[in-house]
Design an enzyme around this catalytic site. Structure first.
Site, PDB file in Angstrom:
ATOM      1  N   GLU A 198      -2.332  -7.426   7.283  1.00 19.35           N
ATOM      2  CA  GLU A 198      -1.094  -7.204   8.028  1.00 19.35           C
ATOM      3  C   GLU A 198      -1.148  -7.996   9.336  1.00 19.35           C
ATOM      4  O   GLU A 198      -2.169  -8.608   9.673  1.00 19.35           O
ATOM      5  CB  GLU A 198      -0.933  -5.704   8.284  1.00 19.35           C
ATOM      6  CG  GLU A 198       0.362  -5.279   8.956  1.00 19.35           C
ATOM      7  CD  GLU A 198       1.622  -5.694   8.213  1.00 19.35           C
ATOM      8  OE1 GLU A 198       1.877  -6.920   8.134  1.00 19.35           O
ATOM      9  OE2 GLU A 198       2.371  -4.809   7.750  1.00 19.35           O
ATOM     10  N   HIS A 247       0.820  -1.208   0.000  1.00 19.89           N
ATOM     11  CA  HIS A 247       0.000   0.000   0.000  1.00 19.89           C
ATOM     12  C   HIS A 247       0.858   1.263   0.000  1.00 19.89           C
ATOM     13  O   HIS A 247       2.023   1.257   0.417  1.00 19.89           O
ATOM     14  CB  HIS A 247      -0.940   0.015   1.212  1.00 19.89           C
ATOM     15  CG  HIS A 247      -0.212   0.065   2.519  1.00 19.89           C
ATOM     16  ND1 HIS A 247       0.302   1.226   3.043  1.00 19.89           N
ATOM     17  CD2 HIS A 247       0.093  -0.907   3.411  1.00 19.89           C
ATOM     18  CE1 HIS A 247       0.894   0.979   4.188  1.00 19.89           C
ATOM     19  NE2 HIS A 247       0.785  -0.322   4.449  1.00 19.89           N
TER      20      HIS A 247
END
Length: 284
Positions: free
Chosen positions: A135, A23
């Site tokens: 994550e 990201h």
């Protein structure tokens, strides 16, 4: 796989090309770079992209289009956190949305305080949210997602159908997922990819997930290859790789192989004929 420096051959339908993207810069990255304790702050719950992060998205989008990669990608898979979804729709989504069509937008205007216009769902690959590529789970508020109901309002055309729980049932306030657990989840995700029919898959995910998964995934590679694939990703970095289904996890047959012998006729190769003749001489 280390085979003495020689090349390896695999059937094409046992391979997939994956385009891995970390990201773009999130608000937690900025503060966390100054002070690690910032990752513990509730202020950065499900952190959104910074304005610099959106500039990174714009630049990667330009690369994806000018390189022709956007035309090759069959599906985009994203972690269901705000910063990864914003990156996915910004890089791989359609152009600016207008409400003159019946199609839902991928992203509504100003989603996640982005100060961005709505993004169209037309002329782009489908985008699918998957929990497995999140994550590290637990403790850090920035890694906790908001409800899927809220996401559906912000990203109406994004596919959340594979996520079972509306609320985040995976994140725990006092238990942080270990590196080993994260790597195991990453391997499960990689194996899951082979159950998909798509051949070119973009994956928008996170630094920790990429690092620990690829380090585990590269254990059968040459050390230099493992180092290359598992080094830390920069924000909005893209790396393309080929993964091989050497364990026959996927069940799809090749779409390009052709059986031959149509119409049928004698086709005994000379080397096979020689072997049969030698066997016949040996047995007589």
């Amino acid at each position: 796989m280390d085979n003495g420096g020689n090349s390896s051959l695999f059937p094409l339908h046992r391979c997939k090309t994956i385009h891995l993207v970390r990201h773009a810069q999130g608000i937690h990255n900025v503060e966390g770079d100054k002070n690690y304790k910032a990752y513990m702050s509730p202020e950065y719950f499900d952190a959104q992209l910074t304005q610099l992060g959106w500039q990174q998205v714009d630049n990667l989008r330009k690369h994806v289009h000018t390189s022709g990669l956007i035309k090759k990608i069959d599906v985009v898979i994203t972690s269901p956190l705000l910063r990864t979804i914003q990156t996915a729709v910004g890089v791989f989504g359609g152009e600016g949305y207008t409400d003159t069509t019946d199609d839902l937008p991928l992203m509504v205007a100003n989603a996640g305080n982005s100060d961005r216009g709505a993004i169209s769902s037309l002329d782009c690959p489908p985008i699918l949210a998957v929990e497995l590529c999140r994550e590290h789970l637990g403790v850090h508020p920035c890694d906790k997602r908001r409800s899927i109901s809220e996401y559906r309002c912000l990203f109406p055309a994004l596919d959340f159908s594979l996520i079972e729980s509306d609320e985040d049932s995976l994140w725990e306030a006092d238990v942080r997922e270990t590196k080993e657990e994260l790597a195991a989840r990453g391997m499960k995700f990689m194996n899951w990819l082979f159950t998909r029919k798509e051949r070119d898959i973009a994956i928008v995910t996170h630094s920790g997930f990429l690092f620990h998964t690829l380090a585990k995934f590269g254990n059968d590679c040459h050390p230099f290859v493992k180092k290359e694939i598992s080094s830390h990703f920069a924000n909005c970095e893209l790396r393309s790789m080929v993964i091989v289904d050497s364990s026959m996890i996927g069940s799809d047959s090749s779409s390009t192989n052709y059986p031959g012998k149509i119409p049928s006729g004698p086709d005994l190769p000379s080397d096979v004929a020689d072997e049969k003749n030698q066997e016949k001489d040996t047995s007589s």
